[in-house]
Design an enzyme around this catalytic site. Structure first.
Site, short mmCIF file in Angstrom:
data_model
loop_
_atom_site.label_atom_id
_atom_site.label_comp_id
_atom_site.label_asym_id
_atom_site.label_seq_id
_atom_site.Cartn_x
_atom_site.Cartn_y
_atom_site.Cartn_z
N HIS A 1 0.85 -1.21 0.00
CA HIS A 1 0.00 0.00 0.00
C HIS A 1 0.89 1.26 0.00
CE1 HIS A 1 -3.10 2.78 1.19
NE2 HIS A 1 -3.96 1.85 1.54
N GLU B 1 -0.72 1.14 -5.48
CA GLU B 1 -0.47 -0.06 -4.70
C GLU B 1 -0.40 -1.30 -5.58
OE1 GLU B 1 -3.60 -0.15 -1.72
OE2 GLU B 1 -3.87 2.00 -1.93
O1 LIG Z 1 -7.58 3.74 6.20
P1 LIG Z 1 -6.98 2.46 5.69
O2 LIG Z 1 -7.59 1.24 6.31
O3 LIG Z 1 -5.48 2.46 5.80
O4 LIG Z 1 -7.34 2.38 4.16
C1 LIG Z 1 -7.03 3.42 3.31
C2 LIG Z 1 -7.51 3.13 1.89
O5 LIG Z 1 -6.72 2.09 1.35
C3 LIG Z 1 -6.95 1.86 -0.03
O6 LIG Z 1 -6.10 0.84 -0.46
C4 LIG Z 1 -8.37 1.42 -0.23
O7 LIG Z 1 -8.61 1.20 -1.61
C5 LIG Z 1 -9.30 2.49 0.33
O8 LIG Z 1 -10.65 2.08 0.18
C6 LIG Z 1 -8.99 2.79 1.78
O9 LIG Z 1 -9.77 3.86 2.23
#
Ligand SMILES: O=P(O)(O)OC[C@H]1O[C@@H](O)[C@H](O)[C@@H](O)[C@@H]1O
Length: 316
Positions: free
Chosen positions: A169, A273
């Site tokens: 991510h 990502e």
């Molecule tokens: O707040 P988190 O759990 O780290 O996620 C952040 C974002 O991560 C992204 O990868 C998702 O596609 C989103 O939907 C999400 O809002």
């Protein structure tokens, strides 16, 4: 391949809130920081000491909240695509340093690297009843490239296979999201998380940003480029074993709902990502999966206007 002999010693020290972290340094000056909490890369600097990853000024370095920014590892579930907590549990578990990983067939000349390992606890197995070994190598190349290799092995003794989804991510640091474009995803199909994961096809132009975006591009090429016009910098992602690519920016409204993210910070980050989501990976006992991501940051002053990431690479 680096051997124990020519390897640069890594520094293990205390980071924010006393959480353990590893610092990797390459001879020419690039560096990276990896927290054992989440197996999470929080910093990647080039040889001029410039930070290349976004890390929120409001990031909470306290379990069980995942660190906002850097490179969280999403495993064994991406987002809410299943019954586990959002993005799975690997990003909020304490990983260990793996001093004796199985041989690593790689042609990398990297000398600065760290091997981490995550195994499930009994409590983890109550929420995801599978035994696994997740080995993560984070390495810095001689030119300052950041390389992450994940090896996930099914160690179930009950003969059962398991399936998972996965993402690196990555939060890239950008000067101004409105001046950024992503090349390599044009004309591809994507699932739009903002429209009930409905499937659409992207237009023929490079992707630019003027509102919230949360899309899963499917069957993407192995190379994707992020062009930051203002910084005159291009990030190039090369990936292997990771067919999908998520593009996410929360924009202003969503940013305000996130406690660990500044109201204006969306302007200075973009998540692209490398992922395996549409077709979950299935492993039988004894089988291993590998997913590799290589990131480079190259000057793009002479490359603007070129749509082919391959050309961006050639003229850097
Ligand atoms: O707040 P988190 O759990 O780290 O996620 C952040 C974002 O991560 C992204 O990868 C998702 O596609 C989103 O939907 C999400 O809002």
């Amino acid at each position: 391949m680096a051997t124990g002999r020519d390897r640069v010693p890594v520094e293990v020290c205390k980071g924010v809130n006393g959480l353990e972290m590893v610092v990797l340094r390459e001879a020419r000056g690039s560096s990276a920081e990896v927290y054992l909490y989440g197996g999470h890369v929080t910093s990647w600097k080039n040889d001029h000491g410039e930070e290349l990853l976004f890390l929120s000024s409001k990031a909470i370095f306290k379990p069980p909240k995942a660190i906002r920014g850097g490179i969280p590892i999403c495993f064994p579930q991406f987002s809410n695509h299943g019954s586990l907590e959002q993005h799975g549990f690997a990003r909020n578990r304490i990983w260990s340093i793996d001093n004796d990983p199985p041989p690593f067939p790689t042609n990398s000349s990297s000398r600065a690297f760290i091997d981490l390992i995550l195994r499930p606890t009994e409590d983890d197995m109550k929420i995801w009843p599978h035994s696994f070994e997740f080995r993560l190598r984070v390495a810095l190349g001689p030119g300052g490239d950041l390389m992450l290799t994940s090896r996930i092995r099914n160690t179930n003794s009950d003969g059962k296979p398991f399936s998972f989804t996965f993402a690196y991510h990555t939060y890239f640091s950008v000067s101004d999201i409105c001046e950024v474009r992503v090349e390599g995803l044009e004309t591809l199909d994507y699932l739009d998380n903002l429209q009930n994961k409905e499937r659409f096809t992207e237009q023929g132009d490079a992707i630019t940003f003027e509102a919230e975006i949360d899309k899963i591009y499917l069957s993407t090429p192995t190379k994707i480029a992020i062009l930051d016009h203002e910084k005159k910098r291009t990030f190039v992602l090369r990936k292997d074993g990771l067919p999908d690519a998520v593009v996410w920016n929360p924009w202003d409204k969503k940013a305000k709902t996130m406690a660990d993210f500044g109201d204006e910070e969306y302007k200075h980050m973009l998540c692209v990502e490398a992922a395996a989501i549409e077709k979950p990976v299935t492993l039988k006992p004894g089988e291993e999966w590998r997913g590799r991501l290589e990131l480079s940051a190259v000057p793009s002053s002479y490359c603007s206007g070129q749509l082919d990431p391959q050309k961006v690479l050639q003229c850097s």
